[in-house]
Structure formats: structure tokens, C-alpha cells
Design a protein around this motif. Sequence first.
Motif, PDB file in Angstrom:
ATOM      1  N   GLN A 267       0.915  -1.244  -0.105  1.00 36.58           N
ATOM      2  CA  GLN A 267      -0.085  -0.015   0.086  1.00 36.58           C
ATOM      3  C   GLN A 267       0.944   1.185   0.175  1.00 36.58           C
ATOM      4  OE1 GLN A 267      -2.388   0.471   3.484  1.00 36.58           O
ATOM      5  NE2 GLN A 267      -3.651   2.099   2.561  1.00 36.58           N
TER       6      GLN A 267
ATOM      7  N   SER B  85       0.869   5.356  -0.037  1.00 34.65           N
ATOM      8  CA  SER B  85      -0.010   6.738   0.268  1.00 34.65           C
ATOM      9  C   SER B  85       0.955   8.120   0.294  1.00 34.65           C
ATOM     10  CB  SER B  85      -0.885   6.681   1.403  1.00 34.65           C
ATOM     11  OG  SER B  85      -0.009   6.339   2.672  1.00 34.65           O
TER      12      SER B  85
ATOM     13  N   ARG C  61       4.598   6.958   2.073  1.00 27.90           N
ATOM     14  CA  ARG C  61       4.422   5.937   3.072  1.00 27.90           C
ATOM     15  C   ARG C  61       4.235   4.738   2.351  1.00 27.90           C
ATOM     16  NH1 ARG C  61       0.506   7.400   7.038  1.00 27.90           N
ATOM     17  NH2 ARG C  61      -1.012   6.841   5.512  1.00 27.90           N
ATOM     18  N   LEU C  62       5.210   3.756   2.430  1.00 26.32           N
ATOM     19  CA  LEU C  62       5.140   2.328   1.825  1.00 26.32           C
ATOM     20  C   LEU C  62       4.793   1.641   2.921  1.00 26.32           C
ATOM     21  CD1 LEU C  62       5.410   0.646  -0.478  1.00 26.32           C
ATOM     22  CD2 LEU C  62       7.897   0.456  -0.041  1.00 26.32           C
ATOM     23  N   SER C  63       3.566   0.786   2.738  1.00 31.37           N
ATOM     24  CA  SER C  63       3.292  -0.237   3.839  1.00 31.37           C
ATOM     25  C   SER C  63       3.202  -1.549   3.165  1.00 31.37           C
ATOM     26  CB  SER C  63       1.826  -0.120   4.418  1.00 31.37           C
ATOM     27  OG  SER C  63       1.741   1.276   5.239  1.00 31.37           O
TER      28      SER C  63
ATOM     29  N   VAL D 134       2.626  -5.761   4.030  1.00 33.56           N
ATOM     30  CA  VAL D 134       1.757  -6.672   4.960  1.00 33.56           C
ATOM     31  C   VAL D 134       2.164  -8.079   4.405  1.00 33.56           C
ATOM     32  CG1 VAL D 134      -0.251  -7.202   6.015  1.00 33.56           C
ATOM     33  CG2 VAL D 134       0.178  -5.010   5.420  1.00 33.56           C
TER      34      VAL D 134
ATOM     35  N   LYS E 233       3.469  -6.383   9.535  1.00 34.71           N
ATOM     36  CA  LYS E 233       3.366  -5.014   8.823  1.00 34.71           C
ATOM     37  C   LYS E 233       4.405  -4.239   8.935  1.00 34.71           C
ATOM     38  CE  LYS E 233       0.048  -1.451   7.991  1.00 34.71           C
ATOM     39  NZ  LYS E 233      -1.367  -0.913   8.187  1.00 34.71           N
ATOM     40  N   PHE E 234       5.099  -4.056   7.878  1.00 34.56           N
ATOM     41  CA  PHE E 234       6.091  -3.158   7.615  1.00 34.56           C
ATOM     42  C   PHE E 234       5.767  -1.824   7.055  1.00 34.56           C
ATOM     43  CE2 PHE E 234       7.520  -7.509   7.069  1.00 34.56           C
ATOM     44  CZ  PHE E 234       8.354  -7.836   8.352  1.00 34.56           C
ATOM     45  N   ARG E 235       6.217  -0.504   7.836  1.00 38.83           N
ATOM     46  CA  ARG E 235       6.138   0.599   7.104  1.00 38.83           C
ATOM     47  C   ARG E 235       7.403   1.296   6.946  1.00 38.83           C
ATOM     48  NH1 ARG E 235       1.179   3.397   9.960  1.00 38.83           N
ATOM     49  NH2 ARG E 235       0.164   1.860   8.927  1.00 38.83           N
TER      50      ARG E 235
ATOM     51  N   TYR F 196       8.845   5.232   5.380  1.00 34.11           N
ATOM     52  CA  TYR F 196       8.747   6.646   4.808  1.00 34.11           C
ATOM     53  C   TYR F 196       9.751   7.197   4.038  1.00 34.11           C
ATOM     54  CZ  TYR F 196       4.953   6.675   8.577  1.00 34.11           C
ATOM     55  OH  TYR F 196       4.093   6.391   9.417  1.00 34.11           O
TER      56      TYR F 196
END
Length: 124
Positions: free
Chosen positions: A4, A6, A18-20, A22, A27-29, A31
Motif C-alpha cells: 500500500q 500513500s 508511506r510504503l506499507s 503486509v 506489517k512493515f511501514r 517513510y
Amino acid sequence: MDFQVSKATDMAGNYIWRLSIVEGNKKFRFYLSFESFIELFRRLRLSRIGSFKVKQTTFIYCEKCGFELVSSDSLISDTYDDKGDNHVLYKCKKCGHECDYNFDIAPIPIKWSEINSENTEPTK
């Protein structure tokens, strides 16, 4: 694995991405600045992100041999000069010819050689 992406802003008001990711219950996020985000995709050469397929919408052909430059990873640099003008430099993988384009002044890329020739007035 699910991705995902955004758009967000940091505390200074700069745009960041922001790259998420899953995978299962993890879950890794991440920036990233816009430049880092673009470089990540260039390095990984992703054509698919989950079920989202990247569609090429810009086509630039070498003026010497007709080889397509965008999809062939012929990009050398994407920079701005001291005046703030965009310079996107491509080098043809087939014949080695270099072309400099501006992507900022129109909805299509324009060669700098054409921009410079229009700005020079003929001498009388």
C-alpha cells in the motif's frame, strides 16, 4: 504479500511517501522522500506491486535509431539546473545517442534543443 502506497507530509510540510508492506500478520511501514521512492522503484525495476500493474504512459524514441528509451532503462539523470529548469537525460542503449528533455513545462516531454532553438531570434 500486499503493498500500500500513500502520500503524506512530514513535520516541515515536505511531501513524503508511506510504503506499507503486509505479509501474513506482519506489517512493515517505510517513510521515503519522493526522490527515494522513485529511486527504489528504479532499482528494483518493479513491474508489479501486488495486483497493481504499472502502466507506461510516456514514450520517447531515439531520434537517431528509433529505439524506445523510457522502457529500456536508458535514463541517465533527472536534475534541475541553477535556474530551476528540469533536465532529464537519456542515453540510447542501442546507438549511444544522448537526448536532454524537459518534463515540467508541458504535459509532454520537450527536447531542450527544440526549446533553445525557439528562444533564439534570427539575426537580420
